[in-house]
Design a protein around this motif. Structure first.
Motif, PDB file in Angstrom:
ATOM      1  N   VAL A 351       0.909  -1.430   0.158  1.00 46.77           N
ATOM      2  CA  VAL A 351      -0.011  -0.005   0.053  1.00 46.77           C
ATOM      3  C   VAL A 351       0.997   1.314  -0.225  1.00 46.77           C
ATOM      4  N   TYR A 352       1.824   2.001   0.776  1.00 46.79           N
ATOM      5  CA  TYR A 352       2.788   2.195   0.844  1.00 46.79           C
ATOM      6  C   TYR A 352       3.252   2.697  -1.304  1.00 46.79           C
ATOM      7  N   LYS A 353       3.458   1.388  -1.335  1.00 50.86           N
ATOM      8  CA  LYS A 353       4.452   1.817  -2.942  1.00 50.86           C
ATOM      9  C   LYS A 353       2.783   2.593  -3.440  1.00 50.86           C
ATOM     10  N   LEU A 354       1.880   1.882  -3.511  1.00 46.46           N
ATOM     11  CA  LEU A 354       0.529   2.616  -4.609  1.00 46.46           C
ATOM     12  C   LEU A 354       0.576   3.650  -3.922  1.00 46.46           C
ATOM     13  N   ARG A 355       1.011   4.461  -2.346  1.00 45.85           N
ATOM     14  CA  ARG A 355       0.722   6.036  -2.810  1.00 45.85           C
ATOM     15  C   ARG A 355       1.879   6.620  -3.085  1.00 45.85           C
ATOM     16  N   ASP A 356       3.083   6.184  -3.322  1.00 48.61           N
ATOM     17  CA  ASP A 356       4.587   6.572  -4.337  1.00 48.61           C
ATOM     18  C   ASP A 356       3.837   6.931  -5.729  1.00 48.61           C
ATOM     19  N   ILE A 357       3.296   5.681  -6.369  1.00 47.49           N
ATOM     20  CA  ILE A 357       2.227   6.050  -7.694  1.00 47.49           C
ATOM     21  C   ILE A 357       1.483   6.912  -7.224  1.00 47.49           C
ATOM     22  N   GLN A 358       0.382   7.227  -6.213  1.00 48.18           N
ATOM     23  CA  GLN A 358      -0.267   8.056  -7.041  1.00 48.18           C
ATOM     24  C   GLN A 358       0.151   9.850  -6.809  1.00 48.18           C
ATOM     25  N   ARG A 359       1.879   9.916  -6.166  1.00 46.58           N
ATOM     26  CA  ARG A 359       2.148  10.551  -5.708  1.00 46.58           C
ATOM     27  C   ARG A 359       2.602  11.292  -7.671  1.00 46.58           C
ATOM     28  N   TYR A 360       2.999  10.347  -8.210  1.00 50.65           N
ATOM     29  CA  TYR A 360       4.552  10.687  -9.335  1.00 50.65           C
ATOM     30  C   TYR A 360       3.850  10.585  -9.977  1.00 50.65           C
ATOM     31  N   CYS A 361       2.223   9.959 -10.405  1.00 55.89           N
ATOM     32  CA  CYS A 361       0.602  10.337 -11.218  1.00 55.89           C
ATOM     33  C   CYS A 361       0.295  11.503 -11.405  1.00 55.89           C
ATOM     34  N   LYS A 362       0.083  12.211  -9.969  1.00 57.22           N
ATOM     35  CA  LYS A 362      -0.755  13.430  -9.759  1.00 57.22           C
ATOM     36  C   LYS A 362      -2.537  12.417 -10.030  1.00 57.22           C
ATOM     37  N   THR A 363      -2.646  11.896  -9.124  1.00 52.94           N
ATOM     38  CA  THR A 363      -3.481  10.948  -9.599  1.00 52.94           C
ATOM     39  C   THR A 363      -3.975  10.412  -8.070  1.00 52.94           C
ATOM     40  N   LYS A 364      -5.505   9.647  -8.636  1.00 53.63           N
ATOM     41  CA  LYS A 364      -6.364   9.014  -7.197  1.00 53.63           C
ATOM     42  C   LYS A 364      -6.753   8.057  -7.881  1.00 53.63           C
ATOM     43  N   ILE A 365      -6.262   6.984  -6.635  1.00 55.40           N
ATOM     44  CA  ILE A 365      -6.334   6.099  -6.855  1.00 55.40           C
ATOM     45  C   ILE A 365      -7.606   5.182  -5.381  1.00 55.40           C
ATOM     46  N   LYS A 366      -8.897   5.264  -6.174  1.00 53.72           N
ATOM     47  CA  LYS A 366      -9.631   4.832  -4.449  1.00 53.72           C
ATOM     48  C   LYS A 366      -9.670   3.330  -4.073  1.00 53.72           C
ATOM     49  N   VAL A 367      -9.529   3.382  -2.527  1.00 49.11           N
ATOM     50  CA  VAL A 367      -9.562   2.425  -1.640  1.00 49.11           C
ATOM     51  C   VAL A 367     -11.121   1.680  -1.736  1.00 49.11           C
ATOM     52  N   MET A 368     -11.167   0.153  -2.511  1.00 38.51           N
ATOM     53  CA  MET A 368     -12.254   0.021  -2.352  1.00 38.51           C
ATOM     54  C   MET A 368     -13.180  -1.098  -1.463  1.00 38.51           C
ATOM     55  N   PRO A 369     -14.275  -1.824  -1.152  1.00 39.67           N
ATOM     56  CA  PRO A 369     -14.272  -2.638  -0.320  1.00 39.67           C
ATOM     57  C   PRO A 369     -14.018  -4.492  -1.153  1.00 39.67           C
ATOM     58  N   ILE A 370     -13.901  -5.180  -0.867  1.00 35.64           N
ATOM     59  CA  ILE A 370     -13.770  -6.837  -1.753  1.00 35.64           C
ATOM     60  C   ILE A 370     -15.531  -6.726  -2.139  1.00 35.64           C
TER      61      ILE A 370
END
Length: 527
Positions: A351-370
């Motif tokens: 999940v920390y790696k995903l936060r780096d990706i969000q910063r890099y892409c300047k985008t929002k990746i929303k968490v969703m329930p399974i």
């Protein structure tokens, strides 16, 4: 401001081909690059897959080729055979109404004698991988004396793959007065060095970062346990039922395992990775393009150069190793103004790696329930009912109504009963077991997202941190890098593992031994 292709001074056969393909306006990279290339200037174009960069150099190359001259006039270098084939196909589409133009792809894995025969027959454009172009240079089956243009496509990827020396050797053999076109997704120092050394006053054009991330893509992620990844992916596929989708894995082995798992669940899936022979790759791609396979599972390198329209969704089964890979992956959906979807499965610290990706892409990746089984059922029912609506509006159903009326008159069922039974039949078997909730370990004194475990072995038993890490990773299949801090004392050890893995680690390790010693493992008390 948008520019139309018919506003450019292009040959009529090229305009005719562009119109037949349904293109009208240029993409930003095409609008900036094509006029510059047509003027005869060198260019450095920064653009990623999905921005229309292939046309940005293919169209000007075709415009400048002299069909009366049978010798080689233009060379395009690509990092992979897939991309070389892709560019060659684009060239053929744009040159459909041009006479006397011959462009061929040359790459490793294809019979070289066949390539030599084609080259001897007279070819104006060669699209190839650096290694195979060098091979033909050594055999003197390609001659560069009449070459007036060379294009480097995905130059950064060619450098990553170790082709820098080959590229420089090829560029040195080219005539001095040639035109050099360089396209790259990123502009690291080595790319700039090549531009400075081998180009003359190059014009730099780039698509700004915001456009590179494709804003029309809805991006979501799901926090999952490793053993449930296939289940969660299957549910998402059932729920959204994309007609065509890409699933990305980080390893070849994972691609093979996932294709087997999906196929056994009734999905039409094919795998693509570097170990496949060319014939197999061609079969897989053909199957994906013509719709026989609805799911293509691939590694990042194997997927380079795949340019298939109407991919409805991209699934990151593994979180990509590199932020840029994320952009490349999701950029394959939401093409041509459509809205695409991207889903990422995240385990533990990823999940920390995903936060780096969000910063890099300047985008929002929303968490969703399974999604639960009920969610999947509701969405599937909704899709079937939408199709039924279309059918009722467009088809003559009088014969069917007559059959249903006969059945209703013969039985005690209502029209609603019959409709519900048809819906059930159309949806197939949805009685899957509901996913078990992860056990609650409470506060074990670990950092967020982790569980601290107690193990009854320590320094006095000659156990080292590496033994603990190796045993957990080896027995559970969990990547060692996900294991957190290991605090070792004389007679016991504390180790932190991602919360999603904790139950599996406890279960598996109870049956295991470290250095021949049986172990007791359990959640730790608060520090």
């Amino acid at each position: 401001m948008t520019i139309r292709f018919d506003e450019m001074e292009l040959q009529t056969p090229i305009i005719r081909a562009i119109e037949e393909l349904g293109y009208e306006e240029m993409t930003p990279i095409q609008a900036q690059a094509i006029p510059v290339v047509l003027e005869g200037k060198d260019i450095v174009g920064q653009a990623q897959t999905g921005t229309g960069k292939t046309a940005a150099f293919s169209i000007p190359i075709l415009q400048k080729i002299d069909p009366k001259v049978k010798g080689l006039q233009a060379v395009v270098l690509c990092p992979t055979r897939e991309l070389a084939i892709q560019v060659s196909e684009e060239m053929h589409k744009f040159s459909k109404f041009m006479h006397g133009i011959k462009a061929i792809p040359i790459y490793g894995g294809q019979d070289i004698t066949r390539q030599i025969r084609s080259l001897k027959a007279g070819v104006q454009i060669v699209i190839g991988t650096p290694g195979r172009v060098m091979d033909h240079m050594r055999r003197k089956t390609v001659k560069f004396d009449k070459v007036s243009m060379i294009a480097l496509d995905e130059a950064d990827e060619m450098l990553n793959m170790g082709f820098r020396e080959d590229i420089e050797t090829i560029l040195k053999e080219m005539p001095e007065d040639r035109q050099t076109l360089l396209f790259s997704a990123t502009m690291p120092q080595p790319i700039m060095e090549i531009a400075r050394t081998y180009q003359k006053d190059a014009t730099v054009v780039k698509v700004v970062k915001k456009e590179l991330t494709v804003p029309k893509i809805e991006q979501y992620y799901y926090e999952v346990r490793p053993k449930n990844k296939v289940d969660v992916l299957s549910r998402l596929l059932d729920m959204y039922s994309p007609k065509r989708c890409l699933v990305f894995c980080n390893t070849k082995r994972q691609v093979d395992e996932l294709v087997t798992a999906l196929s056994s669940r009734g999905f039409f899936a094919e795998g693509l990775h570097g170990d496949l022979k060319q014939q197999q790759r061609d079969r897989v791609m053909s199957s994906f393009r013509n719709g026989k396979a609805e799911i293509l599972v691939a590694t990042d390198v194997a997927a380079r150069g795949i340019d298939v329209d109407d991919v409805e969704a991209v699934f990151n089964y593994d979180v990509p190793q590199d932020e840029e890979y994320y952009v490349h992956r999701i950029g394959r959906t939401g093409r041509a103004g459509r809205t695409g979807r991207a889903f990422t499965l995240v385990v533990g610290k990823e999940v920390y790696k995903l936060r780096d990706i969000q910063r890099y892409c300047k985008t929002k990746i929303k968490v969703m329930p399974i999604p639960s089984v009920n969610d999947v059922t509701a969405v599937k029912a909704e899709k079937i009912l939408d199709r039924i609506n279309e059918l009722m509006e467009s088809e003559d159903l009088s014969k069917m109504i007559s059959l249903i009326e006969t059945k209703l008159n013969e039985s005690d069922y209502t029209a609603l009963d019959v409709a519900a039974a048809f819906l059930k039949m159309a949806m197939g078997n949805d009685n899957q077991p509901e996913e078990q909730a992860a056990p609650d370990f409470g506060d074990t004194g670990a950092e967020q997202g982790m569980v601290r475990l107690f193990i009854n072995l320590g320094k006095k038993q000659n156990i080292r941190p590496g033994d603990i890490l190796g045993a957990i990773a080896g027995e559970t299949g969990m990547p060692g890098k996900l294991i957190g801090s290991i605090d070792m004392y004389d007679k016991y050890t504390f180790v932190e593992v991602p919360r999603e893995y904790a139950a599996d680690v406890i279960q598996v390790m109870k049956e295991s031994k470290i250095k021949g010693k049986s172990i007791n493992i359990e959640p730790a008390n608060r520090k």
